[in-house]
Design a protein around this motif. Structure first.
Motif, PDB file in Angstrom:
ATOM      1  N   LEU A 167       0.808  -1.217   0.000  1.00 50.75           N
ATOM      2  CA  LEU A 167       0.000   0.000   0.000  1.00 50.75           C
ATOM      3  C   LEU A 167       0.844   1.272   0.000  1.00 50.75           C
ATOM      4  O   LEU A 167       0.472   2.256  -0.641  1.00 50.75           O
ATOM      5  CB  LEU A 167      -0.929   0.004   1.216  1.00 50.75           C
ATOM      6  CG  LEU A 167      -2.065  -1.023   1.216  1.00 50.75           C
ATOM      7  CD1 LEU A 167      -2.821  -0.983   2.532  1.00 50.75           C
ATOM      8  CD2 LEU A 167      -3.017  -0.771   0.060  1.00 50.75           C
ATOM      9  N   VAL A 168       1.954   1.287   0.728  1.00 49.88           N
ATOM     10  CA  VAL A 168       2.732   2.526   0.865  1.00 49.88           C
ATOM     11  C   VAL A 168       3.261   3.033  -0.478  1.00 49.88           C
ATOM     12  O   VAL A 168       3.166   4.231  -0.762  1.00 49.88           O
ATOM     13  CB  VAL A 168       3.872   2.343   1.884  1.00 49.88           C
ATOM     14  CG1 VAL A 168       4.836   3.526   1.851  1.00 49.88           C
ATOM     15  CG2 VAL A 168       3.292   2.196   3.291  1.00 49.88           C
ATOM     16  N   PRO A 169       3.821   2.181  -1.368  1.00 52.53           N
ATOM     17  CA  PRO A 169       4.192   2.707  -2.695  1.00 52.53           C
ATOM     18  C   PRO A 169       3.006   3.290  -3.446  1.00 52.53           C
ATOM     19  O   PRO A 169       3.138   4.315  -4.133  1.00 52.53           O
ATOM     20  CB  PRO A 169       4.763   1.472  -3.405  1.00 52.53           C
ATOM     21  CG  PRO A 169       5.255   0.591  -2.312  1.00 52.53           C
ATOM     22  CD  PRO A 169       4.277   0.788  -1.195  1.00 52.53           C
ATOM     23  N   GLY A 170       1.844   2.663  -3.338  1.00 53.61           N
ATOM     24  CA  GLY A 170       0.654   3.231  -3.963  1.00 53.61           C
ATOM     25  C   GLY A 170       0.249   4.551  -3.342  1.00 53.61           C
ATOM     26  O   GLY A 170      -0.219   5.460  -4.041  1.00 53.61           O
ATOM     27  N   LEU A 171       0.462   4.682  -2.037  1.00 53.01           N
ATOM     28  CA  LEU A 171       0.156   5.945  -1.356  1.00 53.01           C
ATOM     29  C   LEU A 171       1.017   7.078  -1.892  1.00 53.01           C
ATOM     30  O   LEU A 171       0.567   8.223  -1.986  1.00 53.01           O
ATOM     31  CB  LEU A 171       0.377   5.788   0.150  1.00 53.01           C
ATOM     32  CG  LEU A 171      -0.669   4.988   0.920  1.00 53.01           C
ATOM     33  CD1 LEU A 171      -0.193   4.741   2.342  1.00 53.01           C
ATOM     34  CD2 LEU A 171      -1.989   5.741   0.944  1.00 53.01           C
ATOM     35  N   PHE A 177       8.388   3.164   7.490  1.00 51.13           N
ATOM     36  CA  PHE A 177       7.527   2.007   7.247  1.00 51.13           C
ATOM     37  C   PHE A 177       8.306   0.752   6.868  1.00 51.13           C
ATOM     38  O   PHE A 177       7.694  -0.311   6.712  1.00 51.13           O
ATOM     39  CB  PHE A 177       6.512   2.339   6.143  1.00 51.13           C
ATOM     40  CG  PHE A 177       5.509   3.381   6.545  1.00 51.13           C
ATOM     41  CD1 PHE A 177       4.559   3.124   7.503  1.00 51.13           C
ATOM     42  CD2 PHE A 177       5.539   4.638   5.965  1.00 51.13           C
ATOM     43  CE1 PHE A 177       3.636   4.080   7.879  1.00 51.13           C
ATOM     44  CE2 PHE A 177       4.615   5.614   6.320  1.00 51.13           C
ATOM     45  CZ  PHE A 177       3.662   5.327   7.288  1.00 51.13           C
ATOM     46  N   GLN A 178       9.619   0.861   6.693  1.00 50.27           N
ATOM     47  CA  GLN A 178      10.472  -0.296   6.410  1.00 50.27           C
ATOM     48  C   GLN A 178      10.029  -1.063   5.157  1.00 50.27           C
ATOM     49  O   GLN A 178      10.062  -2.290   5.109  1.00 50.27           O
ATOM     50  CB  GLN A 178      10.496  -1.239   7.613  1.00 50.27           C
ATOM     51  CG  GLN A 178      11.051  -0.633   8.880  1.00 50.27           C
ATOM     52  CD  GLN A 178      12.542  -0.318   8.774  1.00 50.27           C
ATOM     53  OE1 GLN A 178      13.326  -1.154   8.335  1.00 50.27           O
ATOM     54  NE2 GLN A 178      12.928   0.887   9.162  1.00 50.27           N
ATOM     55  N   VAL A 179       9.600  -0.317   4.139  1.00 45.07           N
ATOM     56  CA  VAL A 179       9.230  -0.951   2.874  1.00 45.07           C
ATOM     57  C   VAL A 179      10.495  -1.332   2.120  1.00 45.07           C
ATOM     58  O   VAL A 179      11.412  -0.510   2.003  1.00 45.07           O
ATOM     59  CB  VAL A 179       8.363   0.003   2.022  1.00 45.07           C
ATOM     60  CG1 VAL A 179       8.005  -0.635   0.694  1.00 45.07           C
ATOM     61  CG2 VAL A 179       7.098   0.386   2.775  1.00 45.07           C
ATOM     62  N   PRO A 180      10.614  -2.553   1.632  1.00 43.88           N
ATOM     63  CA  PRO A 180      11.834  -2.932   0.903  1.00 43.88           C
ATOM     64  C   PRO A 180      11.951  -2.171  -0.409  1.00 43.88           C
ATOM     65  O   PRO A 180      10.953  -1.847  -1.047  1.00 43.88           O
ATOM     66  CB  PRO A 180      11.644  -4.435   0.662  1.00 43.88           C
ATOM     67  CG  PRO A 180      10.169  -4.652   0.723  1.00 43.88           C
ATOM     68  CD  PRO A 180       9.642  -3.662   1.715  1.00 43.88           C
ATOM     69  N   MET A 181      13.179  -1.897  -0.796  1.00 41.08           N
ATOM     70  CA  MET A 181      13.454  -1.199  -2.052  1.00 41.08           C
ATOM     71  C   MET A 181      14.405  -2.069  -2.866  1.00 41.08           C
ATOM     72  O   MET A 181      15.606  -2.091  -2.623  1.00 41.08           O
ATOM     73  CB  MET A 181      14.074   0.173  -1.764  1.00 41.08           C
ATOM     74  CG  MET A 181      14.484   0.942  -3.000  1.00 41.08           C
ATOM     75  SD  MET A 181      13.052   1.478  -3.962  1.00 41.08           S
ATOM     76  CE  MET A 181      13.866   2.426  -5.240  1.00 41.08           C
ATOM     77  N   ARG A 182      13.868  -2.796  -3.837  1.00 44.92           N
ATOM     78  CA  ARG A 182      14.673  -3.754  -4.593  1.00 44.92           C
ATOM     79  C   ARG A 182      15.080  -3.224  -5.960  1.00 44.92           C
ATOM     80  O   ARG A 182      15.872  -3.852  -6.648  1.00 44.92           O
ATOM     81  CB  ARG A 182      13.888  -5.064  -4.751  1.00 44.92           C
ATOM     82  CG  ARG A 182      13.574  -5.732  -3.410  1.00 44.92           C
ATOM     83  CD  ARG A 182      13.017  -7.128  -3.597  1.00 44.92           C
ATOM     84  NE  ARG A 182      12.917  -7.813  -2.328  1.00 44.92           N
ATOM     85  CZ  ARG A 182      11.798  -7.938  -1.611  1.00 44.92           C
ATOM     86  NH1 ARG A 182      10.675  -7.408  -2.076  1.00 44.92           N
ATOM     87  NH2 ARG A 182      11.775  -8.583  -0.469  1.00 44.92           N
ATOM     88  N   GLY A 183      14.503  -2.114  -6.375  1.00 43.32           N
ATOM     89  CA  GLY A 183      14.836  -1.535  -7.667  1.00 43.32           C
ATOM     90  C   GLY A 183      15.886  -0.448  -7.549  1.00 43.32           C
ATOM     91  O   GLY A 183      16.490  -0.234  -6.501  1.00 43.32           O
ATOM     92  N   SER A 184      16.106   0.264  -8.648  1.00 43.84           N
ATOM     93  CA  SER A 184      17.120   1.319  -8.712  1.00 43.84           C
ATOM     94  C   SER A 184      16.480   2.677  -8.433  1.00 43.84           C
ATOM     95  O   SER A 184      15.367   2.960  -8.880  1.00 43.84           O
ATOM     96  CB  SER A 184      17.772   1.344 -10.098  1.00 43.84           C
ATOM     97  OG  SER A 184      18.293   0.075 -10.423  1.00 43.84           O
ATOM     98  N   ALA A 186      10.975  12.732  -2.940  1.00 45.04           N
ATOM     99  CA  ALA A 186      12.135  12.183  -2.234  1.00 45.04           C
ATOM    100  C   ALA A 186      11.843  12.024  -0.749  1.00 45.04           C
ATOM    101  O   ALA A 186      12.235  11.029  -0.125  1.00 45.04           O
ATOM    102  CB  ALA A 186      13.352  13.091  -2.447  1.00 45.04           C
ATOM    103  N   LEU A 187      11.151  12.995  -0.178  1.00 39.99           N
ATOM    104  CA  LEU A 187      10.796  12.917   1.237  1.00 39.99           C
ATOM    105  C   LEU A 187       9.839  11.749   1.496  1.00 39.99           C
ATOM    106  O   LEU A 187       9.978  11.026   2.487  1.00 39.99           O
ATOM    107  CB  LEU A 187      10.157  14.236   1.672  1.00 39.99           C
ATOM    108  CG  LEU A 187       9.907  14.435   3.169  1.00 39.99           C
ATOM    109  CD1 LEU A 187      11.194  14.315   3.958  1.00 39.99           C
ATOM    110  CD2 LEU A 187       9.261  15.796   3.416  1.00 39.99           C
ATOM    111  N   SER A 188       8.886  11.537   0.596  1.00 43.38           N
ATOM    112  CA  SER A 188       7.938  10.425   0.743  1.00 43.38           C
ATOM    113  C   SER A 188       8.652   9.075   0.653  1.00 43.38           C
ATOM    114  O   SER A 188       8.361   8.149   1.420  1.00 43.38           O
ATOM    115  CB  SER A 188       6.859  10.513  -0.334  1.00 43.38           C
ATOM    116  OG  SER A 188       6.104  11.699  -0.215  1.00 43.38           O
ATOM    117  N   VAL A 189       9.592   8.956  -0.281  1.00 47.17           N
ATOM    118  CA  VAL A 189      10.342   7.708  -0.415  1.00 47.17           C
ATOM    119  C   VAL A 189      11.178   7.453   0.832  1.00 47.17           C
ATOM    120  O   VAL A 189      11.264   6.313   1.322  1.00 47.17           O
ATOM    121  CB  VAL A 189      11.232   7.752  -1.671  1.00 47.17           C
ATOM    122  CG1 VAL A 189      12.173   6.552  -1.713  1.00 47.17           C
ATOM    123  CG2 VAL A 189      10.373   7.787  -2.929  1.00 47.17           C
TER     124      VAL A 189
END
Length: 371
Positions: A177-181, A247-254, A237-240
């Motif tokens: 949900l957080v990336p969609g937010l 929220f400890q969302v994993p970031m697997r991309g670039s 950038a602040l949201s990311v």
């Protein structure tokens, strides 16, 4: 387009941003507030669900069954002896589910006969009811395995399913949900930034002064987009950062892929705001149009919560003109799966096409006149 005039317009917008910090609030503060509210408030997980377990005749075996439900992180268990108060609690909303154990449960199980339990669910919230049903079945299956091992017997299972979860191993809806937010926030922020700012200039009369200058339409629009693009990317950038740290969302991309995709989306959102400002020259009207034209379609049709493929065909077709649908797909892919080019490239191309169409329509609609 003359670069000297364009730079003068950009500087003018920067000075205006500094003098009237409402734009900074919209670009930097609003995304944080919305991300915190939605990130903590919106969840598709059902945890600590209140259920009642009715055990008319307590035994050692029924006690282990109640313990299995109580040890589940999904349930808050209250053990009862009578079925009637449990059903009353289900009707009143106190419980979301009731597990009823038969009077002869222990005797039937001891003789190797079928000893079923009954699960009553509150179906007013169908999603939660389905989750509770699945959790209860999982607890029941694990308990049967424990019982079989205690007796030194093997649990007869015709098919042994081994589940492997990809991309979201913890099955946390927050990671989805957080990336969609972020996409929803940037839709609202990017559109309001330009829609309200230009409408405010019409209200104050400064736009009339701009019309009297030799500035061309393209220079005028670019002078509006560039400063707020930089401001919007700062909010992005602040949201990311909040998504990764808080929220400890994993970031697997670039990060560079994320930056490019976000820039394409933000350009389209800013141009949509400029297009709204050509129609509404009042801040209140511009804000209302921005919510209806940008926020609501992004929230409902982007796949952030509701899957478009489950919607009626004509609504699913309508969702293809919503830029947030492609941005949400890119964000969820970049965060959860990585740089999957077969997903990112088509959606990034759709974002580029939408941004170009909005820019051309805005340029065509913009007139250096008071009409």
């Amino acid at each position: 387009m003359r670069l000297r005039r364009l730079w003068a317009l950009v500087r003018k917008e920067m000075v205006q941003i500094v003098r009237d910090p409402s734009s900074i609030v919209i670009a930097l503060v609003l995304p944080v507030v919305l991300l915190l509210l939605f990130g903590y408030g919106v969840s598709l997980d059902a945890r600590h669900v209140a259920v009642a377990v009715v055990v008319p005749e307590p035994t050692q075996r029924t006690a282990s069954l109640v313990t299995a439900f109580a040890n589940s992180p999904y349930f808050e268990v209250e053990e009862l002896r009578d079925r009637r108060p449990a059903e009353d609690g289900l009707v009143s909303g106190r419980y979301r589910g009731v597990v009823v154990v038969a009077d002869d449960f222990d005797a039937q199980a001891s003789r190797g006969l079928d000893a079923p339990i009954q699960v009553l669910l509150d179906g007013t919230d169908a999603n939660t009811a389905r989750l509770v049903k699945g959790y209860a079945e999982g607890v029941w299956a694990k308990w049967l395995g424990y019982e079989a091992r205690d007796r030194g017997a093997a649990l007869a299972v015709p098919v042994n399913a081994e589940t492997r979860v990809w991309f979201n191993e913890a099955l946390e809806s927050r990671n989805f949900l957080v990336p969609g937010l972020i996409a929803i926030n940037m839709t609202l922020v990017g559109t309001i930034l330009t829609a309200l700012v230009v409408a405010r200039e019409w209200e104050r009369g400064t736009m009339e002064a701009m019309i009297a200058t030799p500035v061309g339409r393209l220079e005028l629009l670019a002078g509006k987009v560039i400063p707020y693009f930089v401001l919007g990317m700062g909010g992005m950038a602040l949201s990311v950062a909040i998504a990764l740290i808080l929220f400890q969302v994993p970031m697997r991309g670039s990060f560079w892929v994320l930056t490019v995709v976000s820039a394409l989306f933000l350009v389209g959102a800013l141009n949509l705001g400029l297009l709204i400002s050509t129609v509404a020259k009042n801040q209140f009207v511009a804000g209302q149009i921005a919510i209806v034209a940008a926020f609501l379609p992004a929230f409902m049709l982007s796949g952030f919560v509701f899957e478009p493929s489950s919607m009626p065909l004509w609504i699913e077709a309508l969702s293809h003109i919503v830029a947030a649908r492609y941005f949400v797909t890119c964000l969820q892919t970049i965060f959860m799966a990585g740089d999957v080019w077969s997903v990112i490239l088509p959606n990034a191309g759709a974002l580029l096409l939408i941004a170009l169409v909005l820019a051309l329509v805005t340029l065509k609609r913009t007139r250096k006149s008071l009409e």
